[in-house]
Write a protein that holds these residues in place. Structure first.
Motif, PDB file in Angstrom:
ATOM      1  N   ASN A  42       0.821  -1.224   0.000  1.00 30.21           N
ATOM      2  CA  ASN A  42       0.000   0.000   0.000  1.00 30.21           C
ATOM      3  C   ASN A  42       0.851   1.268   0.000  1.00 30.21           C
ATOM      4  N   GLY A  43       1.982   1.243  -0.726  1.00 32.44           N
ATOM      5  CA  GLY A  43       2.820   2.426  -0.855  1.00 32.44           C
ATOM      6  C   GLY A  43       3.726   2.710   0.328  1.00 32.44           C
ATOM      7  N   ARG A  44       3.812   1.765   1.292  1.00 30.81           N
ATOM      8  CA  ARG A  44       4.653   1.967   2.482  1.00 30.81           C
ATOM      9  C   ARG A  44       5.629   0.812   2.628  1.00 30.81           C
ATOM     10  N   THR A  45       6.857   1.120   2.977  1.00 27.88           N
ATOM     11  CA  THR A  45       7.824   0.060   3.256  1.00 27.88           C
ATOM     12  C   THR A  45       7.434  -0.586   4.572  1.00 27.88           C
ATOM     13  N   ARG A  46       7.175  -1.904   4.545  1.00 27.44           N
ATOM     14  CA  ARG A  46       6.769  -2.638   5.748  1.00 27.44           C
ATOM     15  C   ARG A  46       7.962  -3.190   6.499  1.00 27.44           C
ATOM     16  N   TRP A  47       8.939  -3.742   5.760  1.00 26.04           N
ATOM     17  CA  TRP A  47      10.108  -4.294   6.434  1.00 26.04           C
ATOM     18  C   TRP A  47      11.291  -4.348   5.489  1.00 26.04           C
ATOM     19  N   VAL A  48      12.469  -4.367   6.099  1.00 27.59           N
ATOM     20  CA  VAL A  48      13.739  -4.486   5.380  1.00 27.59           C
ATOM     21  C   VAL A  48      14.581  -5.503   6.141  1.00 27.59           C
ATOM     22  N   ARG A  49      15.148  -6.456   5.423  1.00 31.25           N
ATOM     23  CA  ARG A  49      16.039  -7.437   6.059  1.00 31.25           C
ATOM     24  C   ARG A  49      17.404  -7.367   5.386  1.00 31.25           C
ATOM     25  N   LEU A  50      18.439  -7.332   6.197  1.00 32.32           N
ATOM     26  CA  LEU A  50      19.818  -7.343   5.718  1.00 32.32           C
ATOM     27  C   LEU A  50      20.524  -8.561   6.282  1.00 32.32           C
ATOM     28  N   ARG A  51      21.311  -9.214   5.451  1.00 35.10           N
ATOM     29  CA  ARG A  51      22.145 -10.321   5.908  1.00 35.10           C
ATOM     30  C   ARG A  51      23.567 -10.023   5.468  1.00 35.10           C
ATOM     31  N   SER A  52      24.472  -9.944   6.425  1.00 33.29           N
ATOM     32  CA  SER A  52      25.862  -9.596   6.133  1.00 33.29           C
ATOM     33  C   SER A  52      26.628 -10.830   5.683  1.00 33.29           C
ATOM     34  N   GLU A  53      27.322 -10.698   4.574  1.00 33.31           N
ATOM     35  CA  GLU A  53      28.144 -11.798   4.076  1.00 33.31           C
ATOM     36  C   GLU A  53      29.585 -11.724   4.574  1.00 33.31           C
ATOM     37  N   VAL A  54      30.028 -10.549   5.016  1.00 30.79           N
ATOM     38  CA  VAL A  54      31.414 -10.408   5.455  1.00 30.79           C
ATOM     39  C   VAL A  54      31.556  -9.845   6.866  1.00 30.79           C
ATOM     40  N   GLY A  55      30.518  -9.254   7.396  1.00 31.10           N
ATOM     41  CA  GLY A  55      30.606  -8.676   8.728  1.00 31.10           C
ATOM     42  C   GLY A  55      31.145  -7.274   8.696  1.00 31.10           C
ATOM     43  N   ALA A  56      30.256  -6.307   8.632  1.00 33.94           N
ATOM     44  CA  ALA A  56      30.656  -4.896   8.608  1.00 33.94           C
ATOM     45  C   ALA A  56      29.456  -4.047   9.003  1.00 33.94           C
ATOM     46  N   PRO A  57      29.704  -2.852   9.541  1.00 31.34           N
ATOM     47  CA  PRO A  57      28.571  -1.975   9.822  1.00 31.34           C
ATOM     48  C   PRO A  57      27.949  -1.493   8.513  1.00 31.34           C
ATOM     49  N   CYS A  58      26.652  -1.236   8.545  1.00 32.01           N
ATOM     50  CA  CYS A  58      26.002  -0.667   7.358  1.00 32.01           C
ATOM     51  C   CYS A  58      25.049   0.431   7.809  1.00 32.01           C
ATOM     52  N   VAL A  59      24.829   1.374   6.912  1.00 36.67           N
ATOM     53  CA  VAL A  59      23.881   2.453   7.151  1.00 36.67           C
ATOM     54  C   VAL A  59      22.732   2.253   6.164  1.00 36.67           C
ATOM     55  N   VAL A  60      21.502   2.278   6.686  1.00 39.21           N
ATOM     56  CA  VAL A  60      20.315   2.025   5.877  1.00 39.21           C
ATOM     57  C   VAL A  60      19.353   3.189   6.014  1.00 39.21           C
ATOM     58  N   ARG A  61      18.928   3.727   4.888  1.00 44.84           N
ATOM     59  CA  ARG A  61      17.802   4.671   4.850  1.00 44.84           C
ATOM     60  C   ARG A  61      16.609   3.831   4.430  1.00 44.84           C
ATOM     61  N   HIS A  62      15.852   3.401   5.395  1.00 42.00           N
ATOM     62  CA  HIS A  62      14.838   2.375   5.202  1.00 42.00           C
ATOM     63  C   HIS A  62      13.503   2.876   4.679  1.00 42.00           C
ATOM     64  N   GLY A  63      13.126   4.102   4.950  1.00 44.89           N
ATOM     65  CA  GLY A  63      11.853   4.640   4.475  1.00 44.89           C
ATOM     66  C   GLY A  63      10.652   4.190   5.291  1.00 44.89           C
ATOM     67  N   ILE A  64      10.867   3.518   6.405  1.00 47.69           N
ATOM     68  CA  ILE A  64       9.757   3.093   7.260  1.00 47.69           C
ATOM     69  C   ILE A  64       9.332   4.281   8.110  1.00 47.69           C
ATOM     70  N   GLU A  65       8.034   4.550   8.127  1.00 48.76           N
ATOM     71  CA  GLU A  65       7.521   5.715   8.846  1.00 48.76           C
ATOM     72  C   GLU A  65       7.537   5.495  10.355  1.00 48.76           C
ATOM     73  N   GLY A  66       7.818   6.554  11.093  1.00 47.79           N
ATOM     74  CA  GLY A  66       7.773   6.506  12.547  1.00 47.79           C
ATOM     75  C   GLY A  66       8.986   5.837  13.165  1.00 47.79           C
ATOM     76  N   LEU A  67       8.836   5.419  14.403  1.00 52.13           N
ATOM     77  CA  LEU A  67       9.917   4.768  15.133  1.00 52.13           C
ATOM     78  C   LEU A  67      10.106   3.347  14.624  1.00 52.13           C
ATOM     79  N   VAL A  68      11.350   2.888  14.630  1.00 50.74           N
ATOM     80  CA  VAL A  68      11.639   1.546  14.139  1.00 50.74           C
ATOM     81  C   VAL A  68      12.262   0.695  15.232  1.00 50.74           C
ATOM     82  N   GLU A  69      12.213  -0.616  14.991  1.00 52.95           N
ATOM     83  CA  GLU A  69      12.960  -1.545  15.820  1.00 52.95           C
ATOM     84  C   GLU A  69      13.701  -2.486  14.896  1.00 52.95           C
ATOM     85  N   VAL A  70      14.802  -3.022  15.402  1.00 50.67           N
ATOM     86  CA  VAL A  70      15.659  -3.909  14.619  1.00 50.67           C
ATOM     87  C   VAL A  70      15.820  -5.193  15.411  1.00 50.67           C
TER      88      VAL A  70
END
Length: 127
Positions: A42-70
């Motif tokens: 419905n035009g909104r990002t519901r979830w984003v999943r990342l799986r690291s193949e090498v182990g490193a920090p990443c920065v994500v602009r997820h587009g999920i509205e409001g407060l998020v949890e990981v």
């Protein structure tokens, strides 16, 4: 563009047409060796999943509205920190995954094909 990895920042749906209200991306390889999956409904990002193949920090602009949890692959909360321009920074070890959702939302993280919203010409190799 559905996903973009530029300068170490992963952007989800930065230039998606408004007509594309539903979207599924599965195991899109990003810069920094992360596999990204995401769902828009419905035009909104519901979830984003990342799986690291090498182990490193990443920065994500997820587009999920409001407060998020990981959460990790077992549903436990993961630590993250705010990054510039509304993104979040997550530190993942090799093989670890993170699921980003709106706080309190528990969407179904299964990958299911999206039905087309209008007829379109075929593209790619001829059948």
């Amino acid at each position: 563009m559905v996903c973009q990895s530029w300068g170490g920042v992963i952007r989800i749906c930065p230039a998606l047409p408004t007509a594309w209200r539903e979207l599924v991306v599965h195991d899109f390889r990003t810069r920094g060796a992360c596999l990204l999956s995401a769902v828009r409904e419905n035009g909104r990002t519901r979830w984003v999943r990342l799986r690291s193949e090498v182990g490193a920090p990443c920065v994500v602009r997820h587009g999920i509205e409001g407060l998020v949890e990981v959460r990790d692959g077992r549903g436990r909360q993961l630590r993250w920190e705010p990054a510039d321009d509304g993104g979040i920074r997550i530190r993942l070890r090799k093989g670890e995954s993170a699921l980003i959702t709106a706080r309190g939302d528990r969407p179904d993280p299964r990958i299911v094909p999206v039905r087309p919203n209008a007829p379109a010409p075929r593209w790619g190799l001829p059948a």
